[in-house]
Enzyme design. Structure first.
Site, PDB file in Angstrom:
ATOM      1  N   LYS A 101      -8.677   0.959  -2.441  1.00 15.93           N
ATOM      2  CA  LYS A 101      -9.329   1.477  -1.245  1.00 15.93           C
ATOM      3  C   LYS A 101      -8.539   2.669  -0.725  1.00 15.93           C
ATOM      4  O   LYS A 101      -7.317   2.654  -0.704  1.00 15.93           O
ATOM      5  CB  LYS A 101      -9.394   0.389  -0.170  1.00 15.93           C
ATOM      6  CG  LYS A 101     -10.013   0.867   1.144  1.00 15.93           C
ATOM      7  CD  LYS A 101     -10.404  -0.284   2.049  1.00 15.93           C
ATOM      8  CE  LYS A 101      -9.237  -0.842   2.824  1.00 15.93           C
ATOM      9  NZ  LYS A 101      -9.682  -1.764   3.898  1.00 15.93           N
ATOM     10  N   GLU A 106      -3.826   5.893   3.474  1.00 21.80           N
ATOM     11  CA  GLU A 106      -3.268   4.880   2.579  1.00 21.80           C
ATOM     12  C   GLU A 106      -4.158   4.646   1.365  1.00 21.80           C
ATOM     13  O   GLU A 106      -5.379   4.743   1.453  1.00 21.80           O
ATOM     14  CB  GLU A 106      -3.143   3.551   3.326  1.00 21.80           C
ATOM     15  CG  GLU A 106      -2.225   3.605   4.520  1.00 21.80           C
ATOM     16  CD  GLU A 106      -2.270   2.342   5.365  1.00 21.80           C
ATOM     17  OE1 GLU A 106      -1.265   2.057   6.014  1.00 21.80           O
ATOM     18  OE2 GLU A 106      -3.312   1.651   5.367  1.00 21.80           O
ATOM     19  N   LYS A 137       4.151  -0.116  14.895  1.00 16.76           N
ATOM     20  CA  LYS A 137       2.999  -0.528  15.697  1.00 16.76           C
ATOM     21  C   LYS A 137       2.889  -2.040  15.698  1.00 16.76           C
ATOM     22  O   LYS A 137       2.655  -2.654  14.662  1.00 16.76           O
ATOM     23  CB  LYS A 137       1.707   0.080  15.186  1.00 16.76           C
ATOM     24  CG  LYS A 137       0.487  -0.582  15.851  1.00 16.76           C
ATOM     25  CD  LYS A 137      -0.762   0.206  15.738  1.00 16.76           C
ATOM     26  CE  LYS A 137      -1.987  -0.589  16.222  1.00 16.76           C
ATOM     27  NZ  LYS A 137      -1.780  -1.706  17.120  1.00 16.76           N
ATOM     28  N   THR A 193     -11.641   5.732  14.122  1.00 20.46           N
ATOM     29  CA  THR A 193     -10.209   5.485  13.905  1.00 20.46           C
ATOM     30  C   THR A 193      -9.928   5.268  12.419  1.00 20.46           C
ATOM     31  O   THR A 193      -8.989   5.827  11.854  1.00 20.46           O
ATOM     32  CB  THR A 193      -9.752   4.221  14.669  1.00 20.46           C
ATOM     33  OG1 THR A 193     -10.037   4.400  16.051  1.00 20.46           O
ATOM     34  CG2 THR A 193      -8.257   3.987  14.495  1.00 20.46           C
ATOM     35  N   ARG A 203       0.830  -1.202   0.000  1.00 20.33           N
ATOM     36  CA  ARG A 203       0.000   0.000   0.000  1.00 20.33           C
ATOM     37  C   ARG A 203       0.872   1.262   0.000  1.00 20.33           C
ATOM     38  O   ARG A 203       2.013   1.246   0.442  1.00 20.33           O
ATOM     39  CB  ARG A 203      -0.939  -0.006   1.183  1.00 20.33           C
ATOM     40  CG  ARG A 203      -0.257   0.100   2.517  1.00 20.33           C
ATOM     41  CD  ARG A 203      -1.308   0.039   3.626  1.00 20.33           C
ATOM     42  NE  ARG A 203      -1.295  -1.251   4.285  1.00 20.33           N
ATOM     43  CZ  ARG A 203      -2.339  -1.755   4.941  1.00 20.33           C
ATOM     44  NH1 ARG A 203      -3.468  -1.102   4.999  1.00 20.33           N
ATOM     45  NH2 ARG A 203      -2.257  -2.931   5.530  1.00 20.33           N
ATOM     46  N   GLN A 222     -13.957  -3.096  15.432  1.00 19.45           N
ATOM     47  CA  GLN A 222     -13.870  -4.376  14.736  1.00 19.45           C
ATOM     48  C   GLN A 222     -14.430  -5.550  15.541  1.00 19.45           C
ATOM     49  O   GLN A 222     -14.750  -6.595  14.973  1.00 19.45           O
ATOM     50  CB  GLN A 222     -12.380  -4.701  14.473  1.00 19.45           C
ATOM     51  CG  GLN A 222     -11.633  -3.670  13.677  1.00 19.45           C
ATOM     52  CD  GLN A 222     -11.862  -3.821  12.201  1.00 19.45           C
ATOM     53  OE1 GLN A 222     -11.997  -4.942  11.709  1.00 19.45           O
ATOM     54  NE2 GLN A 222     -11.941  -2.725  11.491  1.00 19.45           N
ATOM     55  N   ASP A 255      -1.173  -2.061  11.965  1.00 15.14           N
ATOM     56  CA  ASP A 255      -0.923  -2.059  10.525  1.00 15.14           C
ATOM     57  C   ASP A 255       0.080  -0.992  10.145  1.00 15.14           C
ATOM     58  O   ASP A 255       0.063  -0.500   9.018  1.00 15.14           O
ATOM     59  CB  ASP A 255      -2.212  -1.755   9.753  1.00 15.14           C
ATOM     60  CG  ASP A 255      -3.238  -2.836   9.940  1.00 15.14           C
ATOM     61  OD1 ASP A 255      -2.884  -3.902  10.443  1.00 15.14           O
ATOM     62  OD2 ASP A 255      -4.395  -2.591   9.567  1.00 15.14           O
TER      63      ASP A 255
END
Lengths: 348, 348
Positions: B75, B62, B237, B90, B51, B146, B233
């Protein structure tokens, strides 16, 4: 903690066409050239990456992102040289702005028309630094979608009304004449490229073949000419005979991208180029004499689209041209996305 | 040669929410998992790039493109861990499909909800190959946007109804309970991560901090567990203590992206990984024993979004959920873009 999110606004094709008709092509191109130059002058503030391309044998789809740390922009654009023969545009595009602070999209726009305007605006921005101020005649090699916008841009900046055109498709040249003569241009349709560049002070190459062609040969380029090479944005697609690039300084937008996509892909990797933003900031010279040949190896860079989108957004703010495009999910509790699908009663 | 172009269709946020409610979260996740696995099995057909990210101190924006040579998808997605405290999501996202043949966009969709569904679908696709088929208890470290989608996905595939959750924000855990208990889950809200993973067969880490954290330590991971590490991601992190990654095979989507963004960024560049598409095609083993620890180092890859967008498009075809978004300029003569702004009478 609730706050209703602003959904992004959209300028669609009809709105874009209305905006352009209401404000005038020449006015917009000139204003946009100023906006792009302002952003080029703060070049070092931008996050710059070469565009992300997906190539197939018949075309390319590209994403062109950039950011100045406060706003983010990107453009989706395709390039399919065989499209017109099938009734489609060679290039279609749309783009968007987002707020870097929270990452939310704020503004969408069709960018097929906007790209034609911004490409002309970039040519204008460059020509007013590099073309001879006394330029009177402009030649166009290629009479496709971009050509009239380029001609109007040159008139808006340099007052040029004498335009000469050659296209392998005579109907395209006739369309160019039909569009521009009523607007006060003197249009000369030529049978060859050699004929078209006769007496030209500015030569614009704007063809769309996906191949290494030689639209402009070395012997066609006379002293004092400014070359505005806007066609050819692909690896393996060029328009100029390579030796032309040795005859004067070559000005570029973003060298890492131009070395892959531009005319200078014909040259070694260390071929000298002048970065336009340095010219605008006075760090590098532009044209240095009336005899000099100047070459703009244009490929189109994301910062110009960023500027064009912001120019459009600012110009249409609060107007009835804007639609809303509801693409931001906005649950009352930001951690409770699930509530939006869990029960109809809970949907915000 | 004229042909009226099809303007792209749009599934906006309200339409997406309605589609999910009408079809059911579990059904959609299961169906989408099948669609994604089908595309993973033809992995080599896809144009794959990591990405394209624009990072700032507070977040990332992104673009995630891919193509199978016939359709192109990308996306737009942001990740801003500090957003919920300010009332924003987020992660927000939207995406589109385009026809590779002519480069025209065909389909747009909000993808905040769709990403939650596809991320759960990816977890499901992987868990049905890697989790023990007799798994009964699922632990969730992180109860954000999520989490409920993940829980419903696990139930749809493995029948798991016994879920344990820990979040540093007790209100998030309570929201998780409030959403899932009415749907038949047994929800145990825990005071620590250690308590949450007690007896768990599947551990899902799904936190959003932009930092190297240790949500899951080595001593918390027992034999036979499947780890579904979906949070994290970003470069810099991670969620897992590095030594966990040495205890069992690490399964990944696209290694060049995972090595930069995933848990394995803690490991040397040649750290061994198993590519999931090879497992699905029978070229590499999945789980090999009931005692084995399996680790899915999920970062989210463009092919999953491609599959999710196509699944949505096919599922909504012809329905009243679709709006039209007019972003393709379509002059009658494709070389005469200028006609669209030259005179109101000529606008198509």
């Amino acid at each position: 903690m609730m706050q209703k999110v602003q959904q992004p606004k959209l300028i669609d094709v009809d709105a874009m066409a209305r905006w352009v008709r209401d404000n005038g092509v020449e006015n917009i191109i000139t204003g946009m050239a100023d906006a792009i130059e302002t952003d080029f002058k703060r070049w070092e503030r931008f996050d710059k990456v070469a565009r992300v391309a997906s190539h197939t044998p018949i075309g390319v789809i590209e994403l062109m992102p950039t950011s100045d740390g406060e706003e983010y922009a990107f453009k989706y654009v395709n390039g399919h040289p065989s499209n017109p023969a099938r009734g489609f545009q060679t290039v279609t595009a749309y783009g968007m702005l987002a707020d870097v602070d929270n990452g939310y999209p704020t503004f969408f726009a069709e960018m097929t028309l906007l790209t034609a305007l911004r490409t002309a605006a970039v040519s204008v921005m460059v020509a007013r630094h590099l073309a001879r101020p006394d330029s009177k005649v402009a030649a166009f090699l290629g009479a496709g979608s971009q050509s009239e916008f380029q001609a109007l841009g040159m008139r808006g900046t340099l007052g040029i009304e004498d335009v000469r055109v050659f296209d392998t498709d005579p109907e395209a040249s006739e369309k160019f004449r039909r569009n521009l003569e009523p607007l006060g241009f003197k249009v000369t349709v030529c049978d060859t490229g050699e004929e078209a560049v006769q007496g030209a002070d500015i030569i614009t190459t704007c063809t769309a073949d996906k191949a290494n062609n030689t639209i402009l040969t070395n012997d066609m380029v006379k002293e004092g000419v400014h070359i505005n090479a806007i066609g050819g944005d692909c690896p393996g697609k060029t328009e100029l005979e390579g030796s032309i690039l040795d005859r004067g300084p070559v000005f570029v937008e973003f060298p890492p991208q131009t070395r892959v996509e531009g005319e200078i892909q014909q040259k070694p990797e260390d071929f000298p180029v002048v970065e336009l933003w340095k010219v605008f900031n006075g760090q590098e010279p532009g044209r240095e004499s009336a005899e000099q040949i100047t070459i703009f190896d244009s490929v189109g860079f994301a910062i110009s689209d960023f500027s064009a989108l912001r120019y459009l957004r600012d110009s249409t703010k609060g107007s009835d041209l804007l639609k809303e495009i509801q693409v931001i999910a906005d649950p009352d509790d930001p951690k409770d996305l699930f509530s939006m699908v869990n029960s109809p009663l809970l949907v915000s």
